[in-house]
Design an enzyme around this catalytic site. Structure first.
Site, PDB file in Angstrom:
ATOM      1  N   ASP A  10      20.848 -37.228 -69.482  1.00 47.99           N
ATOM      2  CA  ASP A  10      20.125 -34.999 -69.053  1.00 47.99           C
ATOM      3  C   ASP A  10      21.448 -34.434 -69.452  1.00 47.99           C
ATOM      4  O   ASP A  10      22.630 -34.497 -69.993  1.00 47.99           O
ATOM      5  CB  ASP A  10      19.456 -35.811 -67.982  1.00 47.99           C
ATOM      6  CG  ASP A  10      19.646 -35.853 -66.629  1.00 47.99           C
ATOM      7  OD1 ASP A  10      20.816 -35.381 -66.465  1.00 47.99           O
ATOM      8  OD2 ASP A  10      19.023 -35.545 -65.218  1.00 47.99           O
ATOM      9  N   CYS A  67      22.939 -39.533 -65.179  1.00 48.48           N
ATOM     10  CA  CYS A  67      22.396 -38.219 -65.007  1.00 48.48           C
ATOM     11  C   CYS A  67      23.010 -37.130 -63.616  1.00 48.48           C
ATOM     12  O   CYS A  67      24.275 -38.073 -63.055  1.00 48.48           O
ATOM     13  CB  CYS A  67      20.950 -38.417 -64.930  1.00 48.48           C
ATOM     14  SG  CYS A  67      20.149 -39.180 -63.166  1.00 48.48           S
ATOM     15  N   GLY A  68      22.885 -36.503 -62.483  1.00 49.12           N
ATOM     16  CA  GLY A  68      22.954 -35.906 -61.879  1.00 49.12           C
ATOM     17  C   GLY A  68      23.665 -37.506 -60.898  1.00 49.12           C
ATOM     18  O   GLY A  68      24.890 -37.102 -60.610  1.00 49.12           O
ATOM     19  N   HIS A 100      28.101 -60.252 -61.816  1.00 49.68           N
ATOM     20  CA  HIS A 100      27.294 -61.343 -60.642  1.00 49.68           C
ATOM     21  C   HIS A 100      25.699 -60.732 -60.967  1.00 49.68           C
ATOM     22  O   HIS A 100      25.202 -61.182 -60.271  1.00 49.68           O
ATOM     23  CB  HIS A 100      28.162 -60.908 -58.864  1.00 49.68           C
ATOM     24  CG  HIS A 100      29.305 -61.290 -59.019  1.00 49.68           C
ATOM     25  ND1 HIS A 100      29.609 -62.675 -58.269  1.00 49.68           N
ATOM     26  CD2 HIS A 100      30.218 -60.517 -58.644  1.00 49.68           C
ATOM     27  CE1 HIS A 100      30.843 -62.659 -57.991  1.00 49.68           C
ATOM     28  NE2 HIS A 100      31.085 -61.405 -58.182  1.00 49.68           N
ATOM     29  N   ARG A 111      27.498 -35.872 -61.729  1.00 46.33           N
ATOM     30  CA  ARG A 111      27.925 -35.070 -60.734  1.00 46.33           C
ATOM     31  C   ARG A 111      28.931 -35.775 -59.648  1.00 46.33           C
ATOM     32  O   ARG A 111      29.479 -34.292 -59.031  1.00 46.33           O
ATOM     33  CB  ARG A 111      26.928 -34.369 -59.811  1.00 46.33           C
ATOM     34  CG  ARG A 111      25.452 -33.628 -60.937  1.00 46.33           C
ATOM     35  CD  ARG A 111      24.537 -32.555 -60.600  1.00 46.33           C
ATOM     36  NE  ARG A 111      23.690 -32.271 -61.048  1.00 46.33           N
ATOM     37  CZ  ARG A 111      22.521 -31.653 -60.478  1.00 46.33           C
ATOM     38  NH1 ARG A 111      21.242 -32.097 -59.883  1.00 46.33           N
ATOM     39  NH2 ARG A 111      21.833 -30.982 -61.732  1.00 46.33           N
TER      40      ARG A 111
END
Length: 190
Positions: A10, A67-68, A100, A111
């Site tokens: 995003d 994404c963040g 695993h 972020r």
């Protein structure tokens, strides 16, 4: 032919995604950039589903999402059968998720990572698949059981590798594969 790996992000993961696309190519993979293609605000599920659908259908064996926090992408991707998306914020977490838990989609919290950290974590995707490790371990066990029968062990390893590849194509988890090995070993001892 290079393994194709879809990668999506995003707006929060856009900058790091751009760097990881280049890194995938330098590692010998063929990255498939499913977007986003700018840092303008977008809805993360659109990109999570694009990557996850490719893994779910077997078009690709693994993927990368950013994404963040990594959480939204992992929630959306894990709704797809056969997708095991793992949020990794350290190389160790990525390694353990792959080794695993057979994670097939790496999700990065953009972020909270710089480019160098993101690249280091991405490289953990390259570790040996758990089923391949099992094949080697079973072959070694069989080699010990037959003594000096290296040829026998090589034949057994080849057969197990073929079985592993067949099962992995059907998206069967390595724990099921391990049960199959135990049954095969029991049958061989009769």
């Amino acid at each position: 032919m290079a393994e194709a790996i879809p990668i999506g992000a995003d707006h929060a993961g856009f900058q790091l995604k751009e760097r990881l696309v280049k890194e995938l190519a330098s590692l010998g993979y063929s990255p498939i950039d499913v977007g986003t293609h700018s840092d303008e605000s977008v809805d993360y599920p659109d990109f999570a589903h694009r990557v996850a659908e490719r893994v779910e259908t077997g078009e690709n064996t693994r993927g990368v999402l950013l994404c963040g926090t990594g959480l939204g992408m992992s929630y959306a991707a894990n709704r797809h059968p056969g997708v095991r998306a793992a949020v990794a914020w350290t190389p160790e977490i990525a390694h353990l998720a792959r080794e695993h838990n057979d994670a097939n989609v790496l999700v990065l919290p953009a972020r909270f990572l710089d480019e160098e950290q993101g690249v280091t974590i991405l490289r953990e995707m390259q570790i040996e698949h758990p089923a391949a490790k099992m094949v080697v371990e079973v072959a070694k066990t069989q080699e010990e059981a037959v003594g000096d029968g290296t040829t026998t062990a090589v034949v057994i390893a080849g057969e197990l590798l073929k079985q592993a590849e067949d099962l992995l194509e059907q998206n069967i988890h390595p724990t099921v594969l391990a049960k199959g090995y135990r049954l095969a070993e029991a049958e061989a001892q009769r």
